[in-house]
Enzyme design. Structure first.
Site, PDB file in Angstrom:
ATOM      1  N   GLU A  44       0.618  -1.055   0.030  1.00  0.00           N
ATOM      2  CA  GLU A  44       0.015  -0.004  -0.033  1.00  0.00           C
ATOM      3  C   GLU A  44       0.712   1.264   0.017  1.00  0.00           C
ATOM      4  O   GLU A  44       0.621   2.190  -0.710  1.00  0.00           O
ATOM      5  CB  GLU A  44      -0.911   0.087   1.207  1.00  0.00           C
ATOM      6  CG  GLU A  44      -1.905  -1.149   1.509  1.00  0.00           C
ATOM      7  CD  GLU A  44      -2.800  -0.941   0.053  1.00  0.00           C
ATOM      8  OE1 GLU A  44      -3.180   0.025  -0.416  1.00  0.00           O
ATOM      9  OE2 GLU A  44      -3.308  -2.071  -0.541  1.00  0.00           O
ATOM     10  N   ASP A  74       3.896  -4.170  -5.469  1.00  0.00           N
ATOM     11  CA  ASP A  74       4.431  -5.383  -5.250  1.00  0.00           C
ATOM     12  C   ASP A  74       5.827  -5.395  -5.091  1.00  0.00           C
ATOM     13  O   ASP A  74       6.657  -5.817  -4.275  1.00  0.00           O
ATOM     14  CB  ASP A  74       3.849  -6.599  -6.183  1.00  0.00           C
ATOM     15  CG  ASP A  74       2.405  -6.934  -6.006  1.00  0.00           C
ATOM     16  OD1 ASP A  74       1.980  -6.393  -4.985  1.00  0.00           O
ATOM     17  OD2 ASP A  74       2.084  -7.860  -6.764  1.00  0.00           O
TER      18      ASP A  74
HETATM   19 ZN   LIG Z   1      -2.444  -2.366  -4.741  1.00  0.00          ZN
END
Ligand SMILES: [Zn+2]
Length: 409
Positions: free
Chosen positions: A273, A353
């Site tokens: 996030e 990621d």
């Molecule tokens: Zn995301």
């Protein structure tokens, strides 16, 4: 001519949606696909397939019902009659539009209510996700209704006022209003809206809080607002999200997430996030804002247009009929734009990621995402066309593959 174009677009949109749903159903398989072995066990996989089947069946049915209703309305001039009916009682043009849209909104709510009840108290309950009670459900519905009447009514009133009275510059005012409203929501959503539905408490000091604070320091990300939300009162499904800007930014963890994931996995999910924030996906919001501006500009040509009003069965051009014609005639373009936005979003997900992986959290992220997907009985073998059109996130397998590549580098 325009009338038949509207009809054609409604039919094509329905067929396209049904075709995509059919492609997903065709991929269902009673035997676990090889690439999912090790993620799903046999029993959980069977449960996932059954869950997917029930969801797809109810989706099919509700899609069909909406399609038939809109078709009947168009064929029997329903919009024209409603317009005439409202005008029989009200004479102010802003109030006519508000009443017209309000009646359609309430009608739509009533039609979708049984589906929502069935989904929550039959399907979600059967698979052990639902924790909500009928009382919570009805109170949620009521609060949602009051909220949309107040907020939606206010914004709609201003929009109609701009478009009816501000001539060529109306779209600029409309744009300013929508931008201000979304900025306000970004800043105050968790202070104003969320508390109406959920309780948020600061994350208690302890192992998890320490780990999160340690990570955010390492990432150079000032973070003091870490909250836990009591999502478990409605559903067992877990999630986390990020909201706000500047000093208002806060991370909200569902209490269900804390139950399901280990500390390392939660930190990895948060790193993802924070990755969105760090990778300036804010720029994305800017592009979205420009898109909304263009949309509002094009909308100007649809509103108060007598040809369009006539196509929908009324002699009198108006804001509300213009917006209906616009939303249908714009379908192909909004489909295309949605597709492009999902492509951009999937790219952002990979980047976020990779950001988490750059802190050595790749493996924790993989195991966290696996747990979340399996717990939610997610479809991990979706049809590629569906992924291309609808998915804002890459599939779990795609993300794992990319993360493993990152790990090797
Ligand atoms: Zn995301």
């Amino acid at each position: 001519m325009i009338y038949y174009t509207i009809l054609l677009f409604v039919i094509l949109d329905f067929l396209w949606t049904q075709y995509l749903a059919y492609r997903n159903r065709k991929r269902m398989n009673p035997n676990i696909p090889e690439q999912l072995i090790g993620i799903y066990d046999q029993e959980k996989y069977q449960k996932q397939q059954a869950y997917q089947k029930e969801n797809s069946r109810i989706g099919l049915f509700s899609g069909f019902v909406s399609f038939v209703i809109i078709l009947l309305i168009l064929v029997f001039n329903g919009f024209g009659y409603l317009d005439q009916y409202v005008r029989g009682y009200i004479h102010n043009s802003i109030l006519v539009s508000l009443a017209f849209i309000g009646i359609l909104y309430i009608g739509n709510e009533i039609i979708s209510l049984p589906f929502s009840l069935y989904d929550t108290f039959v399907i979600e309950k059967k698979y052990g996700f639902n924790k909500s009670t009928l009382q919570i459900f009805w109170i949620d519905q009521l609060k949602g209704l009051i909220l949309s009447v107040i907020l939606g009514g206010l914004i709609l009133t201003l929009l109609i006022w701009f478009y009816n009275g501000f001539g060529n510059y109306a779209w600029l005012y409309a744009w300013g209003l929508i931008t201000a409203f979304s900025l306000f929501m970004t800043l105050f959503y968790s202070n104003i809206i969320v508390p109406l539905f959920n309780k948020q408490t600061p994350l208690e000091p302890g192992e998890l809080r320490n780990a999160i604070e340690k990570f955010s320091q390492k990432a150079g990300f000032e973070l003091t607002n870490i909250y836990v939300m009591d999502a478990s009162k409605r559903s067992t499904k877990a999630n986390a999200y990020f909201t706000g800007l500047g000093s208002k930014k806060r991370i909200v963890l569902f209490d269900t997430l804390i139950n399901d994931l280990t500390t390392d996995e939660i930190v990895a999910v948060l790193a993802h996030e924070i990755g969105h924030y760090k990778k300036k996906h804010i720029i994305q919001h800017l592009i979205t804002s420009i898109y909304i501006g263009v949309l509002l500009f094009i909308l100007s040509f649809f509103l108060n247009n007598s040809t369009l009003a006539l196509a929908l069965g009324s002699e009198i051009p108006s804001f509300h009929l213009g917006i209906i014609a616009f939303s249908i005639l714009f379908t192909p373009i909004s489909l295309l734009l949605g597709l492009l936005m999902n492509m951009a979003s999937r790219k952002n997900e990979y980047e976020a990621d990779a950001y988490a992986a750059s802190f050595g959290l790749g493996d924790s992220l993989i195991s966290g995402l696996k747990k979340l997907s399996v717990e939610a009985l997610s479809n991990l073998n979706p049809d590629p066309w569906n992924v291309f059109v609808y998915y804002s996130h890459p599939t779990l397998l795609q993300r794992i593959e990319r993360l493993r590549l990152n790990n090797q580098e």
